[in-house]
Design an enzyme around this catalytic site. Structure first.
Site, PDB file in Angstrom:
ATOM      1  N   HIS A   1      -8.860   2.782   2.437  1.00 17.99           N
ATOM      2  CA  HIS A   1      -7.788   2.576   1.464  1.00 17.99           C
ATOM      3  C   HIS A   1      -7.060   1.275   1.798  1.00 17.99           C
ATOM      4  CE1 HIS A   1      -7.213   6.990  -0.026  1.00 17.99           C
ATOM      5  NE2 HIS A   1      -8.489   6.729   0.231  1.00 17.99           N
TER       6      HIS A   1
ATOM      7  N   GLU B   1      -3.955   0.509   2.183  1.00 24.59           N
ATOM      8  CA  GLU B   1      -2.915   0.600   3.210  1.00 24.59           C
ATOM      9  C   GLU B   1      -3.512   0.613   4.609  1.00 24.59           C
ATOM     10  OE1 GLU B   1      -1.531   3.417  -0.186  1.00 24.59           O
ATOM     11  OE2 GLU B   1      -3.401   2.636   0.614  1.00 24.59           O
TER      12      GLU B   1
END
Length: 150
Positions: A54, A56
């Site tokens: 992901h 992040e």
């Protein structure tokens, strides 16, 4: 002081890079306490066949490598979409001070929509959360992507 709108524009630009590999266009950028950009990431789940890739997580990993420590105290993470439970956990574990996000994720959001992991009083680390920065622009990018997928 970080200009959150300017930072979100950077995250949006990064998010658009994800579409080349068919990934959902989510972008994340991390700034150190001096306001310098130290981590950049966009979704790479499809490209890398990695469920943990992901935006992040990728941005946090890069920032930690540059900092030379997993503790990102006083760092700010700016992301185009409300983090999921996995990413909220990574944010807490890395001790990010401030999270700034754009669009809400009513299906899987873990910072206020479905769960609120980062502001749970039982959490070992509390994170300042600022939401809704350029929310419409962030949501439009995702809406356009999913319309094209159908």
């Amino acid at each position: 002081m970080i200009d959150y709108k300017k930072a979100m524009l950077e995250a949006l630009e990064v998010a658009e890079s994800a579409t080349a590999s068919g990934d959902v266009p989510v972008g994340a950028v991390v700034f150190n306490p001096d306001g310098q950009l130290v981590g950049v990431g966009h979704n790479l789940r499809e490209r890398d066949c990695d469920p943990t890739a992901h935006a992040e997580v990728i941005a946090i990993r890069e920032a930690a490598l540059k900092a030379g420590t997993w503790r990102l105290d006083h760092h700010t993470l700016v992301v185009t979409l409300e983090p999921c439970a996995m990413c909220a956990g990574a944010i807490a574990q890395s001790r990010i001070k401030t999270l700034v996000f754009g669009a809400w994720d009513e299906k899987a959001g873990a910072v206020g929509s479905v769960w609120d992991i980062l502001r749970d009083p039982r959490a070992i680390h509390q994170v300042e959360v600022i939401s809704g920065i350029m929310e419409a622009e962030c949501a439009d990018l995702l809406t356009t992507f999913f319309k094209q997928q159908r």
